[in-house]
Design a protein around this motif. Structure first.
Motif, PDB file in Angstrom:
ATOM      1  N   ARG A  78       1.116  -1.171  -0.020  1.00  0.00           N
ATOM      2  CA  ARG A  78      -0.372   0.039  -0.109  1.00  0.00           C
ATOM      3  C   ARG A  78       0.710   1.808  -0.080  1.00  0.00           C
ATOM      4  N   PRO A  79       0.241   2.591  -0.640  1.00  0.00           N
ATOM      5  CA  PRO A  79       1.126   3.295  -0.418  1.00  0.00           C
ATOM      6  C   PRO A  79       1.532   4.089   1.386  1.00  0.00           C
ATOM      7  N   PRO A  80       2.869   4.416   1.397  1.00  0.00           N
ATOM      8  CA  PRO A  80       3.349   4.850   2.681  1.00  0.00           C
ATOM      9  C   PRO A  80       2.227   5.818   3.628  1.00  0.00           C
ATOM     10  N   LYS A  81       1.231   5.560   4.636  1.00  0.00           N
ATOM     11  CA  LYS A  81       1.236   6.402   5.275  1.00  0.00           C
ATOM     12  C   LYS A  81       1.613   7.273   6.248  1.00  0.00           C
ATOM     13  N   ILE A  82       1.448   9.026   5.335  1.00  0.00           N
ATOM     14  CA  ILE A  82       2.397   9.559   5.652  1.00  0.00           C
ATOM     15  C   ILE A  82       1.363  11.193   7.331  1.00  0.00           C
ATOM     16  N   LEU A  83       1.645  10.827   8.465  1.00  0.00           N
ATOM     17  CA  LEU A  83       0.474  11.439   9.370  1.00  0.00           C
ATOM     18  C   LEU A  83       1.231  13.055   9.077  1.00  0.00           C
ATOM     19  N   LEU A  84       0.727  13.284   9.157  1.00  0.00           N
ATOM     20  CA  LEU A  84       0.585  15.466   7.877  1.00  0.00           C
ATOM     21  C   LEU A  84       0.389  16.568   9.607  1.00  0.00           C
ATOM     22  N   CYS A  85       0.955  16.929  10.101  1.00  0.00           N
ATOM     23  CA  CYS A  85       0.254  17.435  11.301  1.00  0.00           C
ATOM     24  C   CYS A  85       0.640  19.605  10.996  1.00  0.00           C
ATOM     25  N   GLY A  86      -0.167  19.937  11.832  1.00  0.00           N
ATOM     26  CA  GLY A  86      -0.322  21.480  12.054  1.00  0.00           C
ATOM     27  C   GLY A  86      -1.633  22.434  12.300  1.00  0.00           C
ATOM     28  N   THR A  87      -1.583  23.409  12.001  1.00  0.00           N
ATOM     29  CA  THR A  87      -2.885  23.686  13.409  1.00  0.00           C
ATOM     30  C   THR A  87      -2.826  24.440  11.684  1.00  0.00           C
ATOM     31  N   GLY A  88      -4.495  23.326  11.500  1.00  0.00           N
ATOM     32  CA  GLY A  88      -5.178  23.652  10.013  1.00  0.00           C
ATOM     33  C   GLY A  88      -6.105  24.824  10.083  1.00  0.00           C
ATOM     34  N   ASP A  89      -6.481  25.854  11.182  1.00  0.00           N
ATOM     35  CA  ASP A  89      -6.791  26.800  11.195  1.00  0.00           C
ATOM     36  C   ASP A  89      -6.258  27.955  11.052  1.00  0.00           C
ATOM     37  N   THR A  90      -4.386  28.505  11.002  1.00  0.00           N
ATOM     38  CA  THR A  90      -3.786  29.228   9.987  1.00  0.00           C
ATOM     39  C   THR A  90      -2.553  28.667   9.303  1.00  0.00           C
ATOM     40  N   LYS A  91      -2.765  27.275   8.962  1.00  0.00           N
ATOM     41  CA  LYS A  91      -2.317  27.048   7.868  1.00  0.00           C
ATOM     42  C   LYS A  91      -3.000  25.984   6.930  1.00  0.00           C
ATOM     43  N   ALA A  92      -3.804  26.099   6.458  1.00  0.00           N
ATOM     44  CA  ALA A  92      -4.892  25.641   5.818  1.00  0.00           C
ATOM     45  C   ALA A  92      -4.074  24.768   4.671  1.00  0.00           C
ATOM     46  N   ASP A  93      -3.974  26.513   3.813  1.00  0.00           N
ATOM     47  CA  ASP A  93      -3.467  26.502   2.269  1.00  0.00           C
ATOM     48  C   ASP A  93      -1.963  25.518   2.118  1.00  0.00           C
ATOM     49  N   GLU A  94      -1.433  25.869   3.425  1.00  0.00           N
ATOM     50  CA  GLU A  94      -0.025  24.658   3.418  1.00  0.00           C
ATOM     51  C   GLU A  94       0.217  23.374   3.699  1.00  0.00           C
TER      52      GLU A  94
END
Length: 421
Positions: A5-21
């Motif tokens: 399967r494709p590798p699952k990458i946990l992508l972490c950040g503050t989605g309220d301020t960095k949603a675009d990124e």
């Protein structure tokens, strides 16, 4: 990875301020062949997308609520709690095989939190942090995971642009590639840590490594120039070693002298806390490191100087400073919860302190040796030799202690010894 399967990458950040990124990074992870798993660590707001793990899941991981976290006191206390929750959640996801890598993005807040998550994940799990403070001295060495990779978030902080896209796309592709290529350490392999500097300065590993490998041990040698010792301490805290041969303690001296070439305040303590047997020696404690591209510190300006390269230079400490270092070493060893042996080479502790070399200071070495005899007390074993740390006598003494401890059951047997029995 063990599956197709494709590798699952946990992508972490503050989605309220960095949603675009974060959404851009998710698209680049997919383009590289990975599967992004979104972890939102916002406290007050909500992202304009639905993450796989939202802020409520983060709070629940430590038995609390996001409302309680928001009311905990201030932004610092709230993010500390979010860091605890995110670290617990990430560790559980890794242990259950649900993620294959981790990447986070942030300024000082996001980096602070992401450092804790990286420390919670075992070595071999790819860990990337995209940060506006990557490589900064704001990050203390004890916060850095042994295999952490960082990239400076150039042109970031607020919104997307071509400059920051170049960074975010590289990082997103890199974590997918690392997850696909990663070869994690084998479980159950008897591993021995050895600390050292380069073979010009300290050469005992030339003898020790092949001898320990004959006995069926994996040897891992750590370069004690700040982050190497930190990596060893972090792995020792996780009980990754059956024994630690800590023969280069220059980072202890550096920390006591306020050098930036430090492994943190707990250098020489984690193996003892984790009940790992230690054989210790004072390699290179007489040298205080500093960046070669900066002036010699005023307090050391008159001391003998050695430039290793354009990055790293050293000066020697005097007799009284070495006595203080000896006392600190003794105090650290006294806290150990497993056997410790200390080898004291009265003939010298690094290559350039031999007679005729530029850092030869027999009186200062004698002061250290004298203080060390008093600083080490039972149950720590003291083994004094008359030779130099780079002499064959030192390596043979270390191996004799090691073999005795294996015979006594203090150190777990190597693979060849298990097969022989």
């Amino acid at each position: 990875m063990t599956s197709k399967r494709p590798p699952k990458i946990l992508l972490c950040g503050t989605g309220d301020t960095k949603a675009d990124e974060l959404q851009y990074m998710a698209s680049r992870i997919r383009a590289a062949g990975g599967d992004p798993v979104m972890l939102d660590v916002s406290v007050l707001g909500d992202p304009p997308y639905r993450p796989e793990y939202d802020k409520h899941a983060v709070a629940a991981a430590i038995g609390t609520t996001i409302e309680a976290i928001a009311q905990s006191g201030d932004e610092n206390s709230a993010m500390e709690l979010m860091a605890r929750g995110a670290s617990t959640l990430a560790r559980n996801l890794n242990d259950s095989g649900e993620i294959d890598g981790f990447i986070a993005i942030g300024g000082t807040m996001g980096t602070d939190l992401a450092l804790d998550i990286a420390l919670a994940l075992p070595i071999g799990v790819p860990k990337f942090i995209v940060s506006t403070i990557a490589f900064s001295h704001l990050i203390p060495p004890e916060r850095v995971a042994p295999d952490l990779m960082m990239i400076l978030w150039a042109g970031g902080l607020y919104g997307l642009n071509d400059t920051c896209k170049a960074v975010l796309s590289q990082a997103s592709g890199a974590v997918v590639g690392a997850a696909l290529a990663s070869e994690r350490p084998r479980k159950g392999l008897p591993t021995v840590a050895i600390s050292s500097l380069g073979t010009t300065c300290l050469s005992y590993m030339k003898t020790l490594r092949p001898e320990l490998e004959k006995r069926g041990y994996e040897t891992v040698i750590f370069h004690t120039t700040g982050m190497g010792g930190r990596a060893m301490e972090s792995l020792a805290a996780g009980k990754q070693f059956v024994a630690v041969l800590d023969f280069s303690l220059q980072e202890v001296a550096n920390h006591l002298s306020d050098s930036v070439v430090s492994s943190g305040v707990d250098r020489l303590e984690n193996a003892g806390r984790a009940a790992i047997p230690q054989i210790v020696a004072p390699g290179a404690i007489d040298m205080i490191d500093f960046p070669a591209w900066k002036p010699v510190p005023d307090t050391l300006a008159e001391r003998p100087y050695h430039a290793h390269n354009r990055l790293l230079a050293s000066v020697t400490s005097g007799g009284e400073a070495r006595r203080a270092i000896a006392r600190a070493i003794g105090a650290k060893l006294a806290t150990a919860t497993a056997p410790v042996a200390f080898i004291l080479p009265a003939g010298g502790i690094q290559q350039w302190d031999r007679d005729g070399e530029p850092l030869h200071e027999p009186e200062a070495l004698a002061a250290f040796t004298d203080e060390m005899r008093h600083a080490v007390s039972a149950p720590v074993e003291l083994h004094e030799i008359q030779g130099h740390i780079n002499d064959p006598e030192f390596a043979s003494t270390a191996l004799a202690i090691f073999d005795r401890w294996v015979a006594e059951g203090i150190i777990a047997p190597g693979l060849s010894q298990r097969q022989a029995s």
